[in-house]
Write an enzyme that holds these catalytic residues in place. Structure first.
Site, PDB file in Angstrom:
ATOM      1  CB  ALA A  53      34.604  50.648  52.167  1.00 50.27           C
TER       2      ALA A  53
ATOM      3  CG  PHE B 164      37.781  48.229  49.508  1.00 51.92           C
ATOM      4  CD1 PHE B 164      36.447  48.060  49.168  1.00 51.92           C
ATOM      5  CD2 PHE B 164      38.270  49.519  49.662  1.00 51.92           C
ATOM      6  CE1 PHE B 164      35.613  49.161  48.967  1.00 51.92           C
ATOM      7  CE2 PHE B 164      37.446  50.625  49.470  1.00 51.92           C
ATOM      8  CZ  PHE B 164      36.114  50.444  49.119  1.00 51.92           C
TER       9      PHE B 164
ATOM     10  NE  ARG C  48      49.153  40.424  49.118  1.00 51.04           N
ATOM     11  CZ  ARG C  48      48.441  39.995  48.071  1.00 51.04           C
ATOM     12  NH1 ARG C  48      47.308  40.586  47.735  1.00 51.04           N
ATOM     13  NH2 ARG C  48      48.852  38.962  47.369  1.00 51.04           N
TER      14      ARG C  48
ATOM     15  CB  CYS D  97      42.277  46.598  40.163  1.00 51.22           C
ATOM     16  SG  CYS D  97      40.614  46.354  40.755  1.00 51.22           S
TER      17      CYS D  97
ATOM     18  CB  SER E 115      30.944  44.537  51.880  1.00 49.43           C
ATOM     19  OG  SER E 115      31.507  44.094  50.672  1.00 49.43           O
TER      20      SER E 115
ATOM     21  CG  ASP F  48      43.335  46.326  46.821  1.00 50.36           C
ATOM     22  OD1 ASP F  48      43.196  46.819  45.686  1.00 50.36           O
ATOM     23  OD2 ASP F  48      43.705  45.146  47.003  1.00 50.36           O
TER      24      ASP F  48
HETATM   25  N1  SAH Z   1      43.198  43.834  49.262  1.00 49.61           N
HETATM   26  C1  SAH Z   1      42.821  42.497  48.834  1.00 49.61           C
HETATM   27  C2  SAH Z   1      41.942  42.481  47.609  1.00 49.61           C
HETATM   28  C3  SAH Z   1      40.703  43.338  47.682  1.00 49.61           C
HETATM   29  S1  SAH Z   1      39.473  42.937  46.490  1.00 49.61           S
HETATM   30  C4  SAH Z   1      44.079  41.656  48.600  1.00 49.61           C
HETATM   31  O1  SAH Z   1      45.189  42.215  48.509  1.00 49.61           O
HETATM   32  O2  SAH Z   1      43.941  40.454  48.487  1.00 49.61           O
HETATM   33  C5  SAH Z   1      38.171  43.996  46.903  1.00 49.61           C
HETATM   34  C6  SAH Z   1      37.379  43.603  48.153  1.00 49.61           C
HETATM   35  O3  SAH Z   1      36.444  44.646  48.371  1.00 49.61           O
HETATM   36  C7  SAH Z   1      36.566  42.326  48.055  1.00 49.61           C
HETATM   37  O4  SAH Z   1      36.934  41.477  49.108  1.00 49.61           O
HETATM   38  C8  SAH Z   1      35.091  42.767  48.237  1.00 49.61           C
HETATM   39  O5  SAH Z   1      34.358  41.865  49.053  1.00 49.61           O
HETATM   40  C9  SAH Z   1      35.250  44.086  48.936  1.00 49.61           C
HETATM   41  N2  SAH Z   1      34.199  45.091  48.714  1.00 49.61           N
HETATM   42  C10 SAH Z   1      33.546  45.415  47.575  1.00 49.61           C
HETATM   43  N3  SAH Z   1      32.716  46.460  47.749  1.00 49.61           N
HETATM   44  C11 SAH Z   1      32.837  46.834  49.051  1.00 49.61           C
HETATM   45  C12 SAH Z   1      32.260  47.861  49.847  1.00 49.61           C
HETATM   46  N4  SAH Z   1      31.395  48.735  49.349  1.00 49.61           N
HETATM   47  N5  SAH Z   1      32.641  47.939  51.156  1.00 49.61           N
HETATM   48  C13 SAH Z   1      33.517  47.071  51.692  1.00 49.61           C
HETATM   49  N6  SAH Z   1      34.096  46.090  50.964  1.00 49.61           N
HETATM   50  C14 SAH Z   1      33.775  45.963  49.674  1.00 49.61           C
END
Ligand code: SAH
Length: 384
Positions: free
Chosen positions: A267, A217, A202, A327, A239, A287
Protein backbone atom coordinates in the site's frame (compact mmCIF):
# COMPACT_ATOMS: atom_id res chain seq x y z
CA UNK A 1 -8.55 -23.43 45.88
CA UNK A 2 -8.27 -19.74 45.22
CA UNK A 3 -6.07 -17.14 43.55
CA UNK A 4 -4.57 -14.40 45.72
CA UNK A 5 -3.66 -11.07 44.19
CA UNK A 6 -1.78 -8.06 45.57
CA UNK A 7 -3.21 -4.60 46.17
CA UNK A 8 -2.57 -3.49 42.59
CA UNK A 9 -4.32 -6.59 41.22
CA UNK A 10 -7.22 -5.96 43.59
CA UNK A 11 -7.49 -2.34 42.46
CA UNK A 12 -7.79 -3.55 38.85
CA UNK A 13 -10.64 -5.93 39.63
CA UNK A 14 -12.40 -3.50 41.99
CA UNK A 15 -12.21 -0.96 39.15
CA UNK A 16 -13.87 -3.67 37.05
CA UNK A 17 -11.05 -4.29 34.66
CA UNK A 18 -11.01 -8.01 33.85
CA UNK A 19 -7.29 -8.65 33.76
CA UNK A 20 -4.59 -9.22 36.36
CA UNK A 21 -1.09 -9.94 35.08
CA UNK A 22 1.28 -12.45 36.64
CA UNK A 23 3.33 -9.81 38.46
CA UNK A 24 0.27 -8.98 40.60
CA UNK A 25 -0.67 -12.58 41.42
CA UNK A 26 0.65 -13.67 44.84
CA UNK A 27 -0.37 -17.31 44.76
CA UNK A 28 -2.73 -19.74 43.05
CA UNK A 29 -3.26 -23.33 41.92
CA UNK A 30 -0.69 -25.02 39.71
CA UNK A 31 -3.23 -25.91 37.04
CA UNK A 32 -5.33 -23.71 34.77
CA UNK A 33 -9.05 -23.53 35.58
CA UNK A 34 -11.95 -21.44 36.85
CA UNK A 35 -11.10 -20.04 40.30
CA UNK A 36 -12.26 -17.32 42.71
CA UNK A 37 -9.86 -14.43 43.15
CA UNK A 38 -9.23 -12.89 46.58
CA UNK A 39 -7.40 -9.96 48.08
CA UNK A 40 -6.65 -11.26 51.53
CA UNK A 41 -10.07 -12.40 52.77
CA UNK A 42 -11.99 -10.24 50.34
CA UNK A 43 -13.64 -11.96 47.38
CA UNK A 44 -13.10 -10.02 44.15
CA UNK A 45 -14.22 -12.10 41.18
CA UNK A 46 -14.43 -15.45 39.45
CA UNK A 47 -11.82 -15.76 36.74
CA UNK A 48 -10.24 -17.90 34.08
CA UNK A 49 -6.82 -18.62 35.51
CA UNK A 50 -3.68 -19.83 33.80
CA UNK A 51 -0.42 -19.78 35.77
CA UNK A 52 1.52 -20.38 32.52
CA UNK A 53 0.23 -17.24 30.90
CA UNK A 54 1.44 -13.73 31.59
CA UNK A 55 -2.22 -12.75 31.44
CA UNK A 56 -2.89 -14.95 34.46
CA UNK A 57 -6.34 -13.80 35.61
CA UNK A 58 -9.25 -12.97 33.29
CA UNK A 59 -12.42 -12.27 35.28
CA UNK A 60 -15.89 -13.18 34.04
CA UNK A 61 -18.07 -12.57 37.10
CA UNK A 62 -17.89 -10.16 40.02
CA UNK A 63 -20.44 -11.86 42.29
CA UNK A 64 -19.85 -15.14 44.14
CA UNK A 65 -21.32 -18.30 42.62
CA UNK A 66 -21.49 -21.96 43.60
CA UNK A 67 -21.35 -23.00 39.94
CA UNK A 68 -18.79 -21.05 37.88
CA UNK A 69 -19.45 -23.09 34.72
CA UNK A 70 -23.12 -22.18 34.95
CA UNK A 71 -22.09 -18.53 35.45
CA UNK A 72 -20.01 -18.65 32.25
CA UNK A 73 -22.92 -20.19 30.37
CA UNK A 74 -25.14 -17.37 31.69
CA UNK A 75 -22.73 -14.91 30.10
CA UNK A 76 -22.95 -16.90 26.88
CA UNK A 77 -26.72 -16.76 27.07
CA UNK A 78 -26.62 -12.99 27.49
CA UNK A 79 -24.29 -12.65 24.51
CA UNK A 80 -26.60 -14.75 22.32
CA UNK A 81 -29.71 -12.83 23.40
CA UNK A 82 -28.09 -9.61 22.23
CA UNK A 83 -27.59 -11.02 18.72
CA UNK A 84 -30.66 -13.20 18.21
CA UNK A 85 -33.02 -10.50 16.88
CA UNK A 86 -30.38 -9.64 14.26
CA UNK A 87 -29.84 -13.28 13.29
CA UNK A 88 -33.57 -13.80 12.91
CA UNK A 89 -33.96 -10.69 10.76
CA UNK A 90 -30.81 -11.43 8.75
CA UNK A 91 -30.22 -15.21 8.71
CA UNK A 92 -27.81 -15.05 5.75
CA UNK A 93 -25.65 -12.40 7.42
CA UNK A 94 -22.27 -12.58 9.18
CA UNK A 95 -22.21 -11.72 12.90
CA UNK A 96 -19.97 -12.14 15.91
CA UNK A 97 -21.96 -14.09 18.51
CA UNK A 98 -19.30 -13.93 21.22
CA UNK A 99 -16.60 -11.30 21.47
CA UNK A 100 -14.39 -12.57 24.27
CA UNK A 101 -13.84 -9.97 27.02
CA UNK A 102 -16.50 -7.69 25.49
CA UNK A 103 -19.10 -10.33 26.38
CA UNK A 104 -17.47 -11.32 29.70
CA UNK A 105 -16.27 -14.50 28.02
CA UNK A 106 -12.50 -14.02 27.93
CA UNK A 107 -10.69 -16.23 25.44
CA UNK A 108 -13.84 -17.14 23.48
CA UNK A 109 -14.79 -15.92 20.03
CA UNK A 110 -17.75 -17.26 18.06
CA UNK A 111 -18.77 -15.98 14.63
CA UNK A 112 -21.63 -17.04 12.41
CA UNK A 113 -21.60 -16.92 8.63
CA UNK A 114 -25.10 -17.48 7.24
CA UNK A 115 -25.81 -19.80 10.17
CA UNK A 116 -22.49 -21.68 10.10
CA UNK A 117 -20.49 -21.08 13.26
CA UNK A 118 -16.77 -20.79 13.85
CA UNK A 119 -15.43 -20.95 17.39
CA UNK A 120 -11.99 -19.99 18.64
CA UNK A 121 -10.75 -20.70 22.18
CA UNK A 122 -7.62 -18.90 23.34
CA UNK A 123 -7.79 -19.54 27.12
CA UNK A 124 -6.56 -22.78 28.57
CA UNK A 125 -9.17 -22.77 31.32
CA UNK A 126 -11.95 -22.72 28.72
CA UNK A 127 -10.65 -25.60 26.63
CA UNK A 128 -12.33 -28.39 28.64
CA UNK A 129 -15.63 -26.50 28.47
CA UNK A 130 -15.75 -26.43 24.68
CA UNK A 131 -18.29 -29.32 24.47
CA UNK A 132 -20.65 -27.46 26.86
CA UNK A 133 -20.21 -24.25 24.88
CA UNK A 134 -20.90 -26.08 21.60
CA UNK A 135 -24.04 -27.61 23.14
CA UNK A 136 -25.31 -24.16 24.14
CA UNK A 137 -24.66 -22.85 20.61
CA UNK A 138 -26.31 -25.79 18.89
CA UNK A 139 -29.90 -24.47 18.73
CA UNK A 140 -28.67 -21.32 16.96
CA UNK A 141 -26.33 -22.78 14.33
CA UNK A 142 -26.43 -25.22 11.41
CA UNK A 143 -22.85 -26.31 12.02
CA UNK A 144 -19.85 -25.41 14.16
CA UNK A 145 -16.16 -25.50 13.30
CA UNK A 146 -13.37 -25.13 15.88
CA UNK A 147 -10.79 -22.82 14.26
CA UNK A 148 -8.23 -23.36 16.98
CA UNK A 149 -5.23 -22.43 14.86
CA UNK A 150 -4.65 -18.97 16.34
CA UNK A 151 -1.04 -18.30 17.27
CA UNK A 152 -2.28 -16.99 20.62
CA UNK A 153 -3.08 -20.55 21.65
CA UNK A 154 0.61 -21.32 21.70
CA UNK A 155 1.12 -18.73 24.45
CA UNK A 156 -1.58 -20.45 26.51
CA UNK A 157 0.07 -23.84 25.99
CA UNK A 158 -2.79 -25.12 23.81
CA UNK A 159 -2.50 -27.32 20.69
CA UNK A 160 -3.33 -25.91 17.24
CA UNK A 161 -6.17 -27.69 15.46
CA UNK A 162 -9.14 -27.20 13.14
CA UNK A 163 -12.06 -29.61 13.53
CA UNK A 164 -15.84 -29.72 13.09
CA UNK A 165 -17.81 -29.93 16.37
CA UNK A 166 -21.31 -30.52 15.00
CA UNK A 167 -23.32 -30.39 11.77
CA UNK A 168 -21.94 -30.48 8.25
CA UNK A 169 -19.36 -27.73 7.97
CA UNK A 170 -19.16 -26.47 4.38
CA UNK A 171 -15.77 -25.39 2.99
CA UNK A 172 -17.27 -22.22 1.64
CA UNK A 173 -20.36 -20.18 2.54
CA UNK A 174 -21.91 -17.09 0.98
CA UNK A 175 -22.86 -14.27 3.33
CA UNK A 176 -25.30 -11.47 2.59
CA UNK A 177 -24.26 -7.98 3.69
CA UNK A 178 -26.74 -5.29 2.76
CA UNK A 179 -26.92 -5.23 -1.03
CA UNK A 180 -23.86 -7.42 -1.66
CA UNK A 181 -22.80 -11.01 -1.03
CA UNK A 182 -19.37 -12.34 -0.20
CA UNK A 183 -17.79 -15.77 0.12
CA UNK A 184 -16.12 -17.03 3.28
CA UNK A 185 -13.67 -19.88 3.46
CA UNK A 186 -14.38 -21.30 6.91
CA UNK A 187 -11.26 -23.44 7.11
CA UNK A 188 -8.79 -20.78 6.01
CA UNK A 189 -8.99 -17.01 5.82
CA UNK A 190 -7.64 -14.43 8.25
CA UNK A 191 -9.37 -14.15 11.63
CA UNK A 192 -12.30 -16.63 11.51
CA UNK A 193 -12.84 -15.92 7.81
CA UNK A 194 -13.95 -12.29 7.52
CA UNK A 195 -13.62 -8.93 9.26
CA UNK A 196 -17.09 -8.65 10.75
CA UNK A 197 -16.24 -5.65 12.91
CA UNK A 198 -16.39 -3.37 9.84
CA UNK A 199 -19.87 -4.55 8.72
CA UNK A 200 -21.76 -1.37 9.69
CA UNK A 201 -18.99 0.81 8.29
CA UNK A 202 -19.04 -0.99 4.95
CA UNK A 203 -22.81 -0.54 4.80
CA UNK A 204 -22.39 3.15 5.61
CA UNK A 205 -20.18 3.55 2.54
CA UNK A 206 -22.98 2.47 0.18
CA UNK A 207 -24.34 6.05 0.23
CA UNK A 208 -21.49 7.49 -1.86
CA UNK A 209 -21.41 7.68 -5.64
CA UNK A 210 -18.85 8.90 -8.17
CA UNK A 211 -16.34 7.93 -10.82
CA UNK A 212 -13.25 6.37 -9.22
CA UNK A 213 -12.84 4.85 -5.79
CA UNK A 214 -9.92 3.12 -4.12
CA UNK A 215 -10.09 0.41 -1.44
CA UNK A 216 -6.66 0.07 0.17
CA UNK A 217 -5.91 -2.92 2.44
CA UNK A 218 -8.88 -4.48 0.73
CA UNK A 219 -8.60 -8.14 1.86
CA UNK A 220 -11.60 -9.80 0.13
CA UNK A 221 -12.66 -6.55 -1.48
CA UNK A 222 -15.34 -6.13 1.15
CA UNK A 223 -15.45 -2.31 1.00
CA UNK A 224 -14.88 -2.39 -2.76
CA UNK A 225 -18.07 -4.40 -3.30
CA UNK A 226 -20.22 -1.82 -1.54
CA UNK A 227 -18.43 1.01 -3.34
CA UNK A 228 -18.92 -0.61 -6.75
CA UNK A 229 -22.68 -0.15 -6.31
CA UNK A 230 -22.15 3.61 -6.65
CA UNK A 231 -18.81 4.09 -8.43
CA UNK A 232 -17.94 3.33 -12.05
CA UNK A 233 -14.48 2.06 -11.23
CA UNK A 234 -13.08 0.68 -7.97
CA UNK A 235 -9.48 -0.37 -7.45
CA UNK A 236 -8.92 -2.88 -4.63
CA UNK A 237 -5.33 -3.02 -3.34
CA UNK A 238 -3.86 -5.65 -1.03
CA UNK A 239 -0.48 -7.31 -0.57
CA UNK A 240 -2.01 -10.79 -0.39
CA UNK A 241 -2.59 -12.67 -3.64
CA UNK A 242 -4.88 -15.11 -1.82
CA UNK A 243 -7.05 -12.31 -0.48
CA UNK A 244 -7.37 -10.72 -3.91
CA UNK A 245 -8.39 -14.02 -5.51
CA UNK A 246 -11.36 -14.08 -3.17
CA UNK A 247 -11.97 -10.38 -3.93
CA UNK A 248 -12.26 -11.23 -7.63
CA UNK A 249 -14.60 -14.11 -6.87
CA UNK A 250 -16.74 -11.82 -4.74
CA UNK A 251 -16.87 -9.26 -7.53
CA UNK A 252 -18.12 -11.92 -9.95
CA UNK A 253 -20.61 -13.27 -7.42
CA UNK A 254 -22.27 -9.84 -7.41
CA UNK A 255 -21.89 -9.18 -11.15
CA UNK A 256 -19.66 -6.26 -10.18
CA UNK A 257 -16.47 -7.59 -11.82
CA UNK A 258 -16.56 -5.09 -14.69
CA UNK A 259 -16.20 -2.29 -12.13
CA UNK A 260 -13.67 -3.78 -9.69
CA UNK A 261 -10.00 -4.09 -10.51
CA UNK A 262 -7.72 -5.84 -8.03
CA UNK A 263 -4.09 -4.94 -7.65
CA UNK A 264 -1.43 -6.71 -5.64
CA UNK A 265 0.89 -4.14 -4.09
CA UNK A 266 2.40 -2.80 -0.94
CA UNK A 267 0.00 0.00 0.00
CA UNK A 268 2.78 2.44 0.88
CA UNK A 269 4.55 1.98 -2.47
CA UNK A 270 1.28 2.01 -4.39
CA UNK A 271 0.08 5.31 -2.89
CA UNK A 272 3.47 6.92 -3.51
CA UNK A 273 3.48 5.79 -7.15
CA UNK A 274 -0.07 6.95 -7.75
CA UNK A 275 0.93 10.39 -6.56
CA UNK A 276 3.96 10.40 -8.87
CA UNK A 277 1.75 9.34 -11.77
CA UNK A 278 -0.63 12.22 -11.00
CA UNK A 279 -3.64 9.95 -10.49
CA UNK A 280 -6.57 11.04 -8.35
CA UNK A 281 -9.69 9.52 -6.80
CA UNK A 282 -13.14 10.60 -5.63
CA UNK A 283 -13.11 8.31 -2.63
CA UNK A 284 -10.49 6.30 -0.73
CA UNK A 285 -10.98 3.69 1.99
CA UNK A 286 -8.00 2.89 4.23
CA UNK A 287 -8.40 -0.16 6.45
CA UNK A 288 -4.86 -1.12 7.47
CA UNK A 289 -3.95 -4.06 9.72
CA UNK A 290 -3.03 -3.27 13.34
CA UNK A 291 0.33 -1.53 12.90
CA UNK A 292 0.71 -1.36 16.71
CA UNK A 293 0.33 -4.88 18.07
CA UNK A 294 2.24 -3.97 21.25
CA UNK A 295 2.48 -0.72 23.14
CA UNK A 296 6.16 -0.48 22.20
CA UNK A 297 5.18 -0.37 18.51
CA UNK A 298 3.08 2.74 18.98
CA UNK A 299 5.51 5.40 17.84
CA UNK A 300 6.45 3.58 14.64
CA UNK A 301 2.82 2.65 14.05
CA UNK A 302 1.67 6.26 14.51
CA UNK A 303 4.08 7.31 11.75
CA UNK A 304 2.86 4.50 9.47
CA UNK A 305 -0.80 5.41 9.98
CA UNK A 306 0.03 9.05 9.35
CA UNK A 307 1.94 8.21 6.21
CA UNK A 308 -0.86 6.22 4.53
CA UNK A 309 -3.43 8.85 5.47
CA UNK A 310 -1.23 11.68 4.25
CA UNK A 311 -0.63 9.93 0.95
CA UNK A 312 -4.32 9.14 0.48
CA UNK A 313 -5.24 12.77 1.17
CA UNK A 314 -2.88 13.87 -1.58
CA UNK A 315 -4.67 11.61 -4.07
CA UNK A 316 -8.16 12.90 -3.30
CA UNK A 317 -9.94 15.56 -5.30
CA UNK A 318 -11.54 18.48 -3.48
CA UNK A 319 -15.04 17.30 -2.63
CA UNK A 320 -13.63 13.77 -2.34
CA UNK A 321 -14.15 11.36 0.54
CA UNK A 322 -11.64 9.71 2.86
CA UNK A 323 -12.87 6.78 4.97
CA UNK A 324 -10.13 5.70 7.33
CA UNK A 325 -9.82 3.12 10.09
CA UNK A 326 -7.46 1.81 12.73
CA UNK A 327 -8.02 -1.48 14.54
CA UNK A 328 -5.16 -1.09 16.99
CA UNK A 329 -6.39 -0.34 20.51
CA UNK A 330 -2.96 1.08 21.40
CA UNK A 331 -3.71 3.90 18.99
CA UNK A 332 -6.48 5.34 21.17
CA UNK A 333 -9.31 7.38 19.70
CA UNK A 334 -7.75 10.73 20.70
CA UNK A 335 -4.43 9.65 19.14
CA UNK A 336 -6.22 8.47 16.01
CA UNK A 337 -7.81 11.88 15.49
CA UNK A 338 -4.57 13.66 16.37
CA UNK A 339 -2.76 11.58 13.75
CA UNK A 340 -5.42 12.44 11.15
CA UNK A 341 -5.25 16.12 12.03
CA UNK A 342 -1.47 16.11 11.54
CA UNK A 343 -1.83 14.27 8.23
CA UNK A 344 -4.42 16.81 7.06
CA UNK A 345 -2.22 19.73 8.07
CA UNK A 346 0.84 18.28 6.35
CA UNK A 347 -1.19 17.51 3.21
CA UNK A 348 -2.64 21.05 3.23
CA UNK A 349 -6.18 19.67 3.10
CA UNK A 350 -9.20 20.83 5.10
CA UNK A 351 -11.35 17.96 6.33
CA UNK A 352 -15.00 17.98 7.34
CA UNK A 353 -15.81 15.06 9.65
CA UNK A 354 -18.96 13.50 8.18
CA UNK A 355 -19.12 10.40 10.33
CA UNK A 356 -17.41 8.98 13.39
CA UNK A 357 -17.80 5.20 13.71
CA UNK A 358 -16.28 2.20 15.38
CA UNK A 359 -16.84 -1.51 15.76
CA UNK A 360 -20.32 -2.98 15.25
CA UNK A 361 -22.73 -3.73 18.13
CA UNK A 362 -21.67 -7.38 18.04
CA UNK A 363 -18.15 -6.38 19.16
CA UNK A 364 -19.21 -4.84 22.51
CA UNK A 365 -17.13 -2.26 24.31
CA UNK A 366 -16.68 -2.44 28.08
CA UNK A 367 -16.00 1.08 29.28
CA UNK A 368 -13.77 -0.13 32.12
CA UNK A 369 -11.71 -2.31 29.77
CA UNK A 370 -10.22 0.08 27.20
CA UNK A 371 -8.71 -2.85 25.28
CA UNK A 372 -12.25 -3.83 24.17
CA UNK A 373 -12.57 -0.56 22.25
CA UNK A 374 -10.21 -1.05 19.36
CA UNK A 375 -11.78 -0.04 16.05
CA UNK A 376 -11.89 3.59 15.00
CA UNK A 377 -13.55 4.62 11.74
CA UNK A 378 -13.89 8.15 10.43
CA UNK A 379 -15.28 9.53 7.17
CA UNK A 380 -14.24 12.98 5.94
CA UNK A 381 -15.08 15.20 3.02
CA UNK A 382 -12.18 17.18 1.63
CA UNK A 383 -13.52 20.71 1.59
CA UNK A 384 -10.43 22.69 0.74
N1 SAH B 1 -10.98 -4.00 4.64
C1 SAH B 1 -11.03 -5.42 4.91
C2 SAH B 1 -10.09 -5.86 6.01
C3 SAH B 1 -8.65 -5.44 5.85
S1 SAH B 1 -7.52 -6.35 6.84
C4 SAH B 1 -12.47 -5.84 5.24
O1 SAH B 1 -13.32 -4.97 5.51
O2 SAH B 1 -12.73 -7.03 5.24
C5 SAH B 1 -5.99 -5.73 6.35
C6 SAH B 1 -5.49 -6.21 4.98
O3 SAH B 1 -4.29 -5.50 4.73
C7 SAH B 1 -5.14 -7.68 4.88
O4 SAH B 1 -5.87 -8.24 3.82
C8 SAH B 1 -3.63 -7.72 4.54
O5 SAH B 1 -3.32 -8.71 3.58
C9 SAH B 1 -3.41 -6.35 3.97
N2 SAH B 1 -2.07 -5.76 4.14
C10 SAH B 1 -1.24 -5.80 5.21
N3 SAH B 1 -0.13 -5.06 5.01
C11 SAH B 1 -0.24 -4.52 3.76
C12 SAH B 1 0.56 -3.65 2.98
N4 SAH B 1 1.71 -3.16 3.43
N5 SAH B 1 0.11 -3.31 1.74
C13 SAH B 1 -1.05 -3.78 1.26
N6 SAH B 1 -1.85 -4.60 1.98
C14 SAH B 1 -1.47 -4.97 3.20
Amino acid sequence: MRVLVNERGAARLLGRHLWVFRRDVLSGPEEAGLFPVYWGKRFLAWALYNPQSDLTVRAFRFRPTADPVEALLENLDRALKKRLPHLEADPEGGYRLVHAEGDLLPGLVVDTYAGHGVVQVTARALEPLLPRIAQALRPHLKSLLARNDARLRGLEGLPLEVRPLFGRVPEHVVVQEGRVRYGVDLYAGQKTGAFLDQRENRLYMERFTGERALDVFSYHGSFALHLALGFKEVVAVDSSEEALKQAQENARLNGLHPRIRTLRANAFDFLREEEKAGNSYDLIVLDPPAFAKKKGDLERAYRAYKEVNLRALKLLKTGGILATASCSHHLTEPLFYQMLQEAAQDAHRLLDLLHRGGQGFDHPVLLNVPETQYLKFAVFEIVG
